[in-house]
Design an enzyme around this catalytic site. Structure first.
Site, PDB file in Angstrom:
ATOM      1  N   HIS A  65      -7.793  -5.491   0.828  1.00 16.14           N
ATOM      2  CA  HIS A  65      -6.695  -4.765   0.612  1.00 16.14           C
ATOM      3  C   HIS A  65      -6.091  -5.464   1.890  1.00 16.14           C
ATOM      4  CE1 HIS A  65      -4.698  -1.289   0.024  1.00 16.14           C
ATOM      5  NE2 HIS A  65      -3.874  -0.804   0.900  1.00 16.14           N
ATOM      6  N   SER A 105       0.871  -0.858  -0.303  1.00 18.39           N
ATOM      7  CA  SER A 105      -0.158  -0.067  -0.016  1.00 18.39           C
ATOM      8  C   SER A 105       0.550   0.992  -0.332  1.00 18.39           C
ATOM      9  CB  SER A 105      -0.465  -0.027   0.680  1.00 18.39           C
ATOM     10  OG  SER A 105      -1.688   0.770   0.617  1.00 18.39           O
TER      11      SER A 105
END
Length: 404
Positions: free
Chosen positions: A376, A171
């Site tokens: 995620h 990320s």
């Protein structure tokens, strides 16, 4: 619907209600310690020590004076640097334990493992000089990419006597990699292998439920936080631990997953183990600056992967243009392997495809099919992370470093 000014003020105050909660509840912490998994209360050094990995905590000072703490698992193999996501820390590579967290497994494979902590998180909160609070928090992910990473990489290469290292980012850990390699392109030559998990550069299609409200009111929110002197966002506090434990103790398990769904797009509660919910929740968030958050929101609003927007007048002074320059990812010549999920809220398929079209040296692109429903959060905290992510990462490293 645009929030009223009163509503937004209340919203920002609630961001900091943890400090009150912390003072009220901290007296109960000793009692709760005896009733819950001790991993909840251990930091990165404690987790590594508990599981027999003999870590070192090493501080590196950047050119602009920030003290960046790293955790080192010494091994004889090539060095590999793990870089966490936004409002997180080195804990993310450790909290699932040796059977599922990547850092332990890389060390077991013989790699010399280094865990980075971004400026302003729970571990990297010092500065070489006694600067004012406002000045300390005046940074975004750009400084992480142009100051933190180069300093840490140079230190690792110096102490290991190596010319290159491997890089694993998740990320925001990919965002700052792109910043470093585009703004300081000489560092491309210091990267042997890079593996980017859920990469984040363009975020025009970000699916966070609150993103529209926040982006439309960003200027007002910024002025409020400035007036209140709230320069830090989502700081790590002891209330992380208390709230996490209380959630499991007082509420149905499904309620505990609401925060993970709202903030990370978790698809199914089955994909985060109930036995690790308290441990995960007690370690995140770990803190960052308000400006860092604003920088990401600016990118969402502008639909560009660009430097911080100070407004046209100051932009002219800083950049010699009214609009902030783009980060030129075509300068990211280091070899890149990408693992991305098609249903990721943060690293969306459309945005990743745009990034893919611009990177000049992609060795592998692994798209996790939407049928997997891999969110995620699961890249570092999921029950399926071992098979879907870790095994792939380890195989890439062993192949590319000729360690078979």
């Amino acid at each position: 619907m645009v929030l009223s000014k009163v509503g937004i003020v209340a919203f920002m105050i609630l961001f900091n209600v943890d400090s009150v909660f912390n003072n009220v509840m901290s007296s109960h912490i000793d009692k709760m310690k005896s009733e819950w998994d001790s991993d909840v209360f251990l930091d990165s050094f404690g987790l590594l020590t508990k599981y027999g990995y003999a870590p070192e905590r090493i501080s590196v000072t950047t050119e602009d004076g920030y003290v960046i703490d790293t955790f080192h698992i010494p091994r004889s193999g090539p060095p590999v640097l793990l870089v966490h996501g936004i409002t997180d820390s080195s804990d993310e590579w450790l909290v699932l334990g040796p059977n599922r967290s990547l850092a332990y497994q890389l060390a077991d494979a013989g790699l010399d493992v280094w865990l980075y902590n971004s400026r302003g998180n729970r571990y990297s909160r010092e500065h070489r000089d006694n600067i004012p609070k406002k000045e300390y928090w005046n940074f975004t992910y750009e400084e992480m990419g142009t100051q933190d990473l180069p300093a840490v990489i140079d230190h690792i290469l110096n102490v290991t006597s190596q010319e290159k290292l491997s890089y694993i980012g998740f990320s925001q850990g990919t965002t700052i990699f792109f910043v470093m390699c585009s703004m300081k392109p000489d560092y491309n030559t210091k990267i042997e292998v890079s593996i980017l998990l859920a990469p984040v550069a363009w975020i025009a299609h970000l699916k966070l439920p609150t993103i529209g409200i926040v982006s439309r009111n960003l200027e007002l929110l910024s002025s409020i936080t400035e007036a209140l002197g709230l320069y830090e966002l989502y700081p790590f506090k002891i209330s992380n631990v208390i709230k996490s434990l209380s959630c499991l103790r007082l509420y149905p398990t499904n309620v505990c997953y609401i925060d993970f769904y709202i903030n990370y797009g978790l698809v199914h509660s089955d994909y985060l183990s109930p036995d690790k919910i308290a441990v995960i929740g007690s370690h995140i968030p770990a803190g960052t600056s308000n400006l860092n958050f604003q920088h990401f929101i600016q990118n969402y609003s502008s639909k560009r992967f660009q430097r911080f927007d100070y407004g046209s007048k100051k932009n002219l002074k800083v950049y010699s243009s009214k609009q902030p320059p783009l980060y030129n990812v075509e300068l990211v010549t280091a070899p890149v392997s990408i693992i991305a999920s098609e249903i990721d809220w943060y690293s969306t398929n459309d945005d990743v495809q745009k990034l893919k079209s611009k990177l000049p040296n992609i060795k592998r692109f692994i798209a996790l099919n939407s049928s997997l429903e891999f969110s995620h959060l699961e890249f570092v905290y999921g029950t399926r992370v071992q098979k879907i992510v870790n095994e792939r990462v380890i195989n890439i490293l062993l192949d590319d470093l000729n360690m078979r």
